[in-house]
Design a protein around this motif. Sequence first.
Motif, short mmCIF file in Angstrom:
data_model
loop_
_atom_site.label_atom_id
_atom_site.label_comp_id
_atom_site.label_asym_id
_atom_site.label_seq_id
_atom_site.Cartn_x
_atom_site.Cartn_y
_atom_site.Cartn_z
N GLU A 138 0.85 -1.19 0.00
CA GLU A 138 0.00 0.00 0.00
C GLU A 138 0.88 1.24 0.00
OE1 GLU A 138 -3.57 2.16 2.59
OE2 GLU A 138 -2.81 0.18 3.17
N LEU A 139 0.56 2.18 -0.89
CA LEU A 139 1.33 3.41 -1.03
C LEU A 139 0.52 4.58 -0.48
CD1 LEU A 139 2.59 2.87 -4.70
CD2 LEU A 139 3.70 2.17 -2.57
N LEU A 140 1.13 5.37 0.37
CA LEU A 140 0.49 6.56 0.94
C LEU A 140 1.43 7.74 0.80
CD1 LEU A 140 -0.93 5.00 4.25
CD2 LEU A 140 -2.27 5.73 2.27
N ASP A 141 1.04 8.71 -0.05
CA ASP A 141 1.84 9.93 -0.15
C ASP A 141 1.02 11.11 0.32
OD1 ASP A 141 0.08 10.17 -2.21
OD2 ASP A 141 1.57 10.44 -3.79
N GLY A 142 1.48 12.35 0.06
CA GLY A 142 0.90 13.55 0.66
C GLY A 142 -0.61 13.62 0.69
N ALA A 143 -1.27 13.56 -0.49
CA ALA A 143 -2.71 13.73 -0.55
C ALA A 143 -3.45 12.61 0.15
CB ALA A 143 -3.17 13.83 -2.00
N ALA A 144 -2.92 11.39 0.12
CA ALA A 144 -3.57 10.25 0.78
C ALA A 144 -3.12 10.10 2.23
CB ALA A 144 -3.27 8.96 0.01
N LEU A 145 -1.95 10.65 2.57
CA LEU A 145 -1.41 10.48 3.92
C LEU A 145 -2.11 11.38 4.93
CD1 LEU A 145 0.80 9.06 5.60
CD2 LEU A 145 2.30 11.00 5.09
N TRP A 146 -2.42 12.63 4.52
CA TRP A 146 -3.01 13.57 5.48
C TRP A 146 -4.36 13.08 6.03
CZ3 TRP A 146 -2.13 16.96 8.92
CH2 TRP A 146 -3.13 17.81 9.39
N PRO A 147 -5.27 12.54 5.22
CA PRO A 147 -6.52 12.02 5.80
C PRO A 147 -6.28 10.92 6.83
CG PRO A 147 -6.77 12.30 3.43
CD PRO A 147 -5.32 12.50 3.74
N GLU A 148 -5.17 10.15 6.69
CA GLU A 148 -4.86 9.09 7.65
C GLU A 148 -4.35 9.66 8.97
OE1 GLU A 148 -4.95 5.74 7.61
OE2 GLU A 148 -5.67 5.38 5.57
N LEU A 149 -3.55 10.72 8.87
CA LEU A 149 -2.84 11.21 10.06
C LEU A 149 -3.43 12.51 10.62
CD1 LEU A 149 0.87 10.68 8.89
CD2 LEU A 149 -0.71 9.03 9.90
N GLY A 150 -4.26 13.20 9.84
CA GLY A 150 -4.71 14.54 10.22
C GLY A 150 -5.35 14.61 11.60
N ALA A 151 -6.19 13.62 11.94
CA ALA A 151 -6.89 13.67 13.21
C ALA A 151 -5.95 13.58 14.41
CB ALA A 151 -7.93 12.54 13.28
N LEU A 152 -4.70 13.11 14.19
CA LEU A 152 -3.74 12.93 15.28
C LEU A 152 -2.75 14.07 15.40
CD1 LEU A 152 -3.01 9.14 14.61
CD2 LEU A 152 -4.54 10.09 16.34
N VAL A 153 -2.82 15.03 14.46
CA VAL A 153 -1.89 16.15 14.47
C VAL A 153 -2.43 17.23 15.41
CG1 VAL A 153 -0.82 17.95 13.08
CG2 VAL A 153 -1.10 15.65 12.14
N PRO A 154 -1.66 17.70 16.39
CA PRO A 154 -2.16 18.70 17.34
C PRO A 154 -2.64 19.99 16.67
CG PRO A 154 -0.12 17.71 18.14
CD PRO A 154 -0.30 17.23 16.75
N ALA A 155 -2.01 20.35 15.54
CA ALA A 155 -2.36 21.62 14.90
C ALA A 155 -3.51 21.48 13.91
CB ALA A 155 -1.13 22.17 14.16
N GLN A 156 -4.22 20.34 13.91
CA GLN A 156 -5.26 20.12 12.92
C GLN A 156 -6.36 21.18 12.99
OE1 GLN A 156 -8.15 17.09 13.51
NE2 GLN A 156 -8.19 16.49 11.37
N ALA A 157 -6.80 21.55 14.19
CA ALA A 157 -7.87 22.54 14.33
C ALA A 157 -7.46 23.88 13.73
CB ALA A 157 -8.26 22.70 15.79
N ALA A 158 -6.23 24.30 14.00
CA ALA A 158 -5.75 25.58 13.45
C ALA A 158 -5.64 25.51 11.93
CB ALA A 158 -4.40 25.93 14.07
N ILE A 159 -5.21 24.34 11.42
CA ILE A 159 -5.08 24.17 9.97
C ILE A 159 -6.45 24.26 9.30
CG2 ILE A 159 -4.51 22.48 8.18
CD1 ILE A 159 -2.21 21.55 9.98
#
Length: 305
Positions: A138-159
């Motif tokens: 399975e390949l995950l790059d920028g556009a596909a990676l952010w939906p996987e990790l976004g909810a765990l990034v502390p700055a997601q709300a500000a983004i």
Amino acid sequence: MLKWLPAIVVVLVLGSAMSWLAHGPLRRRDEIRAGIAALSAMSWREFMHIVLEAMSRRGFHRLVGREAPAGDSDYTLVRNGEHWLLSAKHGSAFVLGRAPVDDLAADMGLAGAAGGLLLTQGRIDDEARKAARGRPIELLDGAALWPELGALVPAQAAIREASARRARTLSLGGWLLALPIGVAVFALMPEAPPAGPVKATRPVATQPGAVPDADQTVAMEEPAAPIEEQRRELASTVATLPMVTRAAWASTSTLEVAVVETGTDPIDAICPLVERFPALASSRIQLTPPPDSGRPVRFRQCRSY
């Protein structure tokens, strides 16, 4: 109003299209870009902590791992008793081609892994995707990676707030741009022809011997059809009534109408048709019953002289 209608449609279409674009594709693009930048700014250890947490939500658990202060590292994950290899390239500048896919496939063979995951904040090109086709990778790059990790990034709300604010600004700009375009469409539209019947003019009546002023005119409706044509049309219309068998003019002022016995007064249905012709509205209506009915001929009038 007809001249304004195309201009209003143009404003609504352009403004709505810009709002959809701003709050849809452009907002997602901005959020992904900002999210990938935030992931790339993290240390290797912080980034992999978020990656492993995201994989645990998929049912993967880390079995063996070795970390390096900087650079790439591979991890062994397990799910449903099967081993998977996780390979990450940390940094948005990476463009992964065929070689990383082939290397991961070779490591999977040596480790007896059931599958592999290759991810990066950068981009995975078409050659890499062709190499992964048919393999359990399975390949995950920028556009596909952010939906996987976004909810765990502390700055997601500000983004998300920043991307929403930019979307609102773009949407407002789209509406402000649509308004002058709508005004321009209105200005270029030809004038609509005047509505209603064509009118002629005649001089206003003046005292005997006086010369009428050229500007003194009054509106005069278009002349009606000739009286004979009106008589023919009226007779044809009355003849279409269900209780009428024939309608014809016995004289210039009498319309003979042959009727059948229905128990109702046929004049109630005939008069509305007669009154549509003002010049004939006071004509006599001769109601002729069937010959064997024994009833007398009657004369009625819809409107008096």
